[in-house]
Design a protein around this motif. Structure first.
Motif, PDB file in Angstrom:
ATOM      1  N   MET A  64      42.016  35.213  33.885  1.00  0.00           N
ATOM      2  CA  MET A  64      42.925  34.914  35.005  1.00  0.00           C
ATOM      3  C   MET A  64      42.245  33.966  35.990  1.00  0.00           C
ATOM      4  SD  MET A  64      44.487  38.665  35.858  1.00  0.00           S
ATOM      5  CE  MET A  64      42.958  39.542  35.801  1.00  0.00           C
ATOM      6  N   LEU A  72      46.533  36.150  41.274  1.00  0.00           N
ATOM      7  CA  LEU A  72      45.900  35.936  39.977  1.00  0.00           C
ATOM      8  C   LEU A  72      46.957  35.605  38.945  1.00  0.00           C
ATOM      9  CD1 LEU A  72      43.205  38.752  39.854  1.00  0.00           C
ATOM     10  CD2 LEU A  72      42.785  36.296  39.812  1.00  0.00           C
ATOM     11  N   TRP A 380      39.493  46.138  36.155  1.00  0.00           N
ATOM     12  CA  TRP A 380      39.984  45.623  37.433  1.00  0.00           C
ATOM     13  C   TRP A 380      39.386  46.510  38.521  1.00  0.00           C
ATOM     14  CZ3 TRP A 380      44.354  42.064  38.163  1.00  0.00           C
ATOM     15  CH2 TRP A 380      44.675  41.889  39.501  1.00  0.00           C
TER      16      TRP A 380
ATOM     17  N   ILE B 170      48.470  49.671  40.474  1.00  0.00           N
ATOM     18  CA  ILE B 170      48.226  49.054  39.165  1.00  0.00           C
ATOM     19  C   ILE B 170      47.925  47.573  39.366  1.00  0.00           C
ATOM     20  CG2 ILE B 170      49.452  50.568  37.509  1.00  0.00           C
ATOM     21  CD1 ILE B 170      51.867  48.652  37.951  1.00  0.00           C
ATOM     22  N   PRO B 171      47.189  46.961  38.424  1.00  0.00           N
ATOM     23  CA  PRO B 171      46.865  45.545  38.578  1.00  0.00           C
ATOM     24  C   PRO B 171      48.129  44.699  38.646  1.00  0.00           C
ATOM     25  CG  PRO B 171      45.617  46.512  36.763  1.00  0.00           C
ATOM     26  CD  PRO B 171      46.600  47.535  37.202  1.00  0.00           C
ATOM     27  N   VAL B 172      48.143  43.769  39.604  1.00  0.00           N
ATOM     28  CA  VAL B 172      49.289  42.865  39.708  1.00  0.00           C
ATOM     29  C   VAL B 172      48.800  41.451  39.467  1.00  0.00           C
ATOM     30  CG1 VAL B 172      51.240  42.164  41.132  1.00  0.00           C
ATOM     31  CG2 VAL B 172      50.121  44.353  41.561  1.00  0.00           C
ATOM     32  N   TYR B 173      49.331  40.790  38.472  1.00  0.00           N
ATOM     33  CA  TYR B 173      49.032  39.386  38.236  1.00  0.00           C
ATOM     34  C   TYR B 173      50.192  38.771  37.479  1.00  0.00           C
ATOM     35  CZ  TYR B 173      47.668  41.033  33.555  1.00  0.00           C
ATOM     36  OH  TYR B 173      47.644  41.606  32.309  1.00  0.00           O
TER      37      TYR B 173
END
Ligand code: SF4
Lengths: 446, 180
Positions: A64, A72, A380, B170-173
């Motif tokens: 990313m 991202l 992450w 939660i991961p945000v992309y």
């Protein structure tokens, strides 16, 4: 705690894997695998098991790059690697930090890249056992392997360290509980001592707990040294410990047949820092006039010691090595990461297999908000919140094989149990790619 | 059991203790370091989750000190030092008694209040820091929100972090749309 059914639904067991968490590097872990997924772990402690049974929601799976809105965005490997290589090639004072949770194999191209661009290479020792390494350089190192402690030690002292929380199997696998060649009855043949201001979980298990005052470690160790040298203590209470107790403890330590002192960050993180370790090492030297004593720092990550050994072997310096002048320099307080960040010197920061976002003081992290950050990691984490380029690596010891060094400097080859996710790449491959790309950029600009 | 909702802690804070004088703000010595709950949660990778703030955004205190401030388990306290201030949960320490000393497991919350000073020795001062603790109504932030609030790396000029929506657990992309 609720009862959990044992895991029975698995395809195969991969035996004798090495736990990639703490410096105990337990190499007797069995991983239960089903459909290329870890479904269970045997023999590991709570920490090891939880790392191996990772949280897949937060696994970094794709490369990313941040866009202009600060979000991202997923990109392909080429784009991400080119972006990272560009940042590195264009930087004046890059710092490559981390390496303690990856294999020695990945450090090799890392060092080459560092030399090529004249960067600073540093690892987690800089924020944990750095003072220990300095003290070792000051006064030496009466080292042993953990096997010797298991077979011989009849007195085990932990200070500034809480292995029941940080290295849970240290006592049960290496030092206190196992039966050894000369300690046939295991735990009953050994005296466990904890010196810690808190009644920690390790202190609760100990035969003797010495609760010296906060920041009292230096004076306390010195008092024991004085007694060992036959001096009378002039104060009645030293660092909160009555002098009679100090006499008694010293006598016990002198009478031990084989003593082992383990120390942790409680000593390196208080005000006297490396001087605490100097004194602890000298205490062990003094004890050796009477009987056999050894000592060992409780290294945190499974390969933090590996990096120091690797760097010392390759470059002559253990950590915080600066190549900006074209040759390696090592100057504590100048070429070390936290100091470089505090002085706002560094202009590109690459973090590999580490999480400064979770472990650096805010004052140092503030500078990471001003500069581009490249992250190579598997999850992450807090550092991802500060990262501009994210490159997903693979999990050493589970998905990729590699070499690491245990806290007592025994090298251990960690095998793999499952295949990595398709979109991730090995750390070694990523660092090598960066190296090749930076080389090309350099040549093009000549 | 890998996941936990929050660490188990004892509940023996006595607010009516006659030996305890109520105070608004307590001066304490702050220690940080690892702890098994923090370690397990962090290395598993669950740092965005509520679990992480329950294991690392916690200020472990002596029950007497908690009684002095009038805070119970899992209520918020504001910890201030020369280097910053952060909101944490108060919780009864497993290692008590240690009056006058608090423990925050290492992590983004502790980082805000520890000292970056290395005294030319590479290692910041993570332990033995003077701090104050007081009761507060503010919420303990999730990891991603805390990082945004403290370091403001991707916050635009004029934006107030407290007014922005939470970044969540939660991961945000932005994903690339893949044809199946
Ligand atoms: S003691 Fe350390 S190396 Fe051993 S299983 Fe636990 S975390 Fe892994």
């Amino acid at each position: 705690m609720a009862y959990e059914e044992p895991v029975t639904d698995y395809d195969k067991i991969v035996e004798n894997c090495t736990c990639a968490f703490c410096g105990s590097n337990c190499d007797d872990v069995d991983i239960l695998v089903k459909d290329n997924h870890v479904v269970g772990v045997r023999h590991a402690c709570r920490l090891g098991a939880s790392k191996i049974m990772e949280d897949e929601d937060q696994r970094l799976t794709v490369p990313m790059v941040r866009d202009e809105n600060g979000e991202l965005v997923e990109v392909d490997w080429d784009t991400a690697l080119d972006k990272a290589a560009e940042l590195i090639a264009g930087s004046v004072r890059p710092v490559f930090y981390g390496w303690s949770e990856t294999s020695i194999e990945a450090m090799k191209p890392g060092l080459e890249l560092t030399e090529l661009v004249g960067a600073v290479i540093d690892n987690q020792a800089t924020i944990c056992h750095g003072p220990t390494v300095q003290a070792v350089q000051n006064v030496g190192y009466p080292l042993m392997t953990l096997g010797e402690v298991k077979n011989r030690a009849d007195m085990v002292v932990y200070t500034g360290s809480n292995p029941m929380n940080a290295h849970p199997r240290h006592l049960s696998r290496y030092t206190t509980i196992p039966k050894g060649w000369f300690r046939k009855r295991g735990r009953f043949d050994r005296t466990l001592v904890t010196w810690d201001p808190k009644y920690s979980d390790t202190a609760k298990l100990s035969d003797i707990w010495v609760p010296f005052e906060e920041n009292g470690d230096y004076a306390f160790c010195n008092a024991i040294r004085a007694v060992l040298k036959g001096k009378k203590l002039k104060q009645d209470v030293i660092s909160g410990i009555p002098k009679e107790d100090i006499y008694e403890l010293t006598e016990k330590m002198k009478k031990a047949q084989f003593g082992a002192l383990f120390f942790g960050l409680g000593l390196t993180h208080t005000l006297s820092k490396q001087r605490n370790i100097d004194i602890a090492i000298q205490l062990v030297q003094d004890l050796n006039k009477y009987t056999k004593w050894v000592l060992l720092p409780m290294r945190g990550h499974f390969n933090v010691n590996g990096f120091n050994i690797f760097m010392s072997y390759e470059m002559g310096f253990p950590y915080g090595v600066d190549f900006s002048r074209g040759y390696p320099r090592y100057m504590i307080g100048e070429t070390t990461t936290i100091d470089l960040l505090n002085r706002e010197e560094c202009d590109v920061f690459m973090v590999i297999a580490a999480d400064p976002g979770a472990h650096f003081p805010g004052g140092a992290l503030a500078h990471l908000a001003n500069i581009p950050v490249i992250q190579i990691d598997i999850h992450w984490g807090p550092s991802t919140e500060l990262a501009d380029v994210v490159l997903p690596g693979t999990f050493i010891g589970v998905e990729t094989a590699g070499t690491s060094y245990r806290m007592d400097s025994v090298p251990i080859f960690m095998k793999k149990a499952i295949d990595p996710p398709e979109t991730c790449r090995e750390d070694e491959w990523i660092v090598n790619e960066l190296l090749q790309r930076v080389k090309k950029l350099r040549e093009a600009s000549k | 059991m890998t996941y936990i909702e929050k660490p188990s802690i004892s509940n023996v804070v006595k607010f009516e203790d006659p030996d305890v004088a109520k105070v608004e703000r307590l001066t304490v010595m702050l220690n940080t370091g690892t702890d098994i709950y923090q370690g397990a949660c962090k290395k598993r990778g669950s740092t965005l989750k509520d679990e992480y703030r329950k294991v690392a955004g916690v200020c472990y205190m002596d029950p007497k000190d908690m009684a002095k401030l009038g805070v119970g388990n899992w209520e918020s306290v504001l910890v201030k030092s020369d280097w910053g201030e952060v909101v944490c949960y108060a919780a009864h320490s497993r290692d008590a008694p240690h009056e006058g000393m608090i423990f925050i497991p290492k992590g983004p919350w502790a980082n805000v209040v520890v000292s970056p000073e290395t005294y030319c020795c590479s290692d910041p001062t993570y332990k033995g820091i003077e701090a104050t603790v007081e009761k507060t109504d503010k919420e303990v932030l999730l990891m991603a929100d805390l990082m945004r609030d403290v370091y403001k790396k991707y916050v635009k000029e004029g934006e107030k972090t407290e007014e922005l929506p939470s970044l969540g657990e939660i991961p945000v992309y932005k994903k690339i749309a893949r044809s199946k």
